[in-house]
Design an enzyme around this catalytic site. Structure first.
Site, PDB file in Angstrom:
ATOM      1  N   GLU A   1       0.907   3.885   1.783  1.00 48.73           N
ATOM      2  CA  GLU A   1       1.356   4.303   3.116  1.00 48.73           C
ATOM      3  C   GLU A   1       2.538   3.465   3.603  1.00 48.73           C
ATOM      4  O   GLU A   1       3.511   3.989   4.126  1.00 48.73           O
ATOM      5  CB  GLU A   1       0.222   4.188   4.154  1.00 48.73           C
ATOM      6  CG  GLU A   1      -0.983   5.028   3.841  1.00 48.73           C
ATOM      7  CD  GLU A   1      -2.074   4.251   3.101  1.00 48.73           C
ATOM      8  OE1 GLU A   1      -1.770   3.575   2.096  1.00 48.73           O
ATOM      9  OE2 GLU A   1      -3.234   4.330   3.532  1.00 48.73           O
TER      10      GLU A   1
ATOM     11  N   HIS B   1       0.856  -1.187   0.000  1.00 49.43           N
ATOM     12  CA  HIS B   1       0.000   0.000   0.000  1.00 49.43           C
ATOM     13  C   HIS B   1       0.890   1.234   0.000  1.00 49.43           C
ATOM     14  O   HIS B   1       2.028   1.199   0.502  1.00 49.43           O
ATOM     15  CB  HIS B   1      -0.889   0.017   1.241  1.00 49.43           C
ATOM     16  CG  HIS B   1      -1.943  -1.039   1.239  1.00 49.43           C
ATOM     17  ND1 HIS B   1      -3.068  -0.945   2.010  1.00 49.43           N
ATOM     18  CD2 HIS B   1      -2.053  -2.217   0.558  1.00 49.43           C
ATOM     19  CE1 HIS B   1      -3.829  -2.003   1.823  1.00 49.43           C
ATOM     20  NE2 HIS B   1      -3.227  -2.800   0.947  1.00 49.43           N
TER      21      HIS B   1
ATOM     22  N   CYS C   1      -6.346   1.893   5.671  1.00 48.79           N
ATOM     23  CA  CYS C   1      -6.948   0.630   6.086  1.00 48.79           C
ATOM     24  C   CYS C   1      -6.384   0.236   7.456  1.00 48.79           C
ATOM     25  O   CYS C   1      -5.498   0.907   7.993  1.00 48.79           O
ATOM     26  CB  CYS C   1      -6.653  -0.457   5.051  1.00 48.79           C
ATOM     27  SG  CYS C   1      -4.920  -0.981   5.014  1.00 48.79           S
TER      28      CYS C   1
ATOM     29  N   CYS D   1      -2.560  -0.256   7.441  1.00 49.83           N
ATOM     30  CA  CYS D   1      -1.825   1.000   7.358  1.00 49.83           C
ATOM     31  C   CYS D   1      -1.979   1.823   8.629  1.00 49.83           C
ATOM     32  O   CYS D   1      -1.027   2.463   9.072  1.00 49.83           O
ATOM     33  CB  CYS D   1      -2.266   1.784   6.120  1.00 49.83           C
ATOM     34  SG  CYS D   1      -1.785   0.950   4.590  1.00 49.83           S
TER      35      CYS D   1
END
Length: 146
Positions: free
Chosen positions: A54, A52, A82, A85
């Protein structure tokens, strides 16, 4: 300043979309508002479900600064983080989170931890920055994939 970082995150998200990734971009800045790192999703490219934006931006910032903590840093991301993260952001010590689209509104996942940030006085969690643009990127991307 915040607008500039969110606009950069949006540009990163658009580049991710061009690569058939879910269009999410992320920017990390230090306490003096200096750009430290940035990334976009690369789950498909890297065959890595943890890639991801992040997570990648956090890894790059820590590597660049040779540290495992990003105290007094801020993160700007086009989509509400999410659970994975969120955990990484909390673990690394980032205290300010700015995001564009709300993931609950987009129904991207049904389970979400109660917002840890709101229960702690030393964290700041702000949503809705360039929300319409960020939400549109995500929804159009998923419509195209279906």
């Amino acid at each position: 300043m915040k607008d500039d970082y969110m606009k950069l995150a949006i540009e990163l998200a658009k580049k991710a979309e061009e690569k058939d990734e879910v269009p999410v971009g992320c920017v990390i800045v230090d306490g003096n508002n200096n750009l430290v790192s940035y990334a976009s999703n690369s789950i498909v490219k890297d065959y890595d479900p943890t890639a991801h934006a992040e997570i990648i931006a956090i890894r790059r910032a820590c590597k660049k600064l040779k540290t495992t903590k990003l105290i007094n840093f801020s993160i700007f991301v086009t989509l509400e983080p999410c659970i994975m993260c969120e955990a990484a952001i909390i673990n690394v010590g980032i205290k300010k989170v700015f995001f564009g689209a709300y993931s609950d509104n987009l129904k991207l996942h049904n389970c979400k931890l109660k917002n840890y940030f709101s229960s702690r006085g030393d964290y700041q969690f702000f949503g809705g920055f360039e929300e319409e643009c960020c939400a549109k990127l995500i929804t159009q991307s998923f419509k195209k994939r279906r």
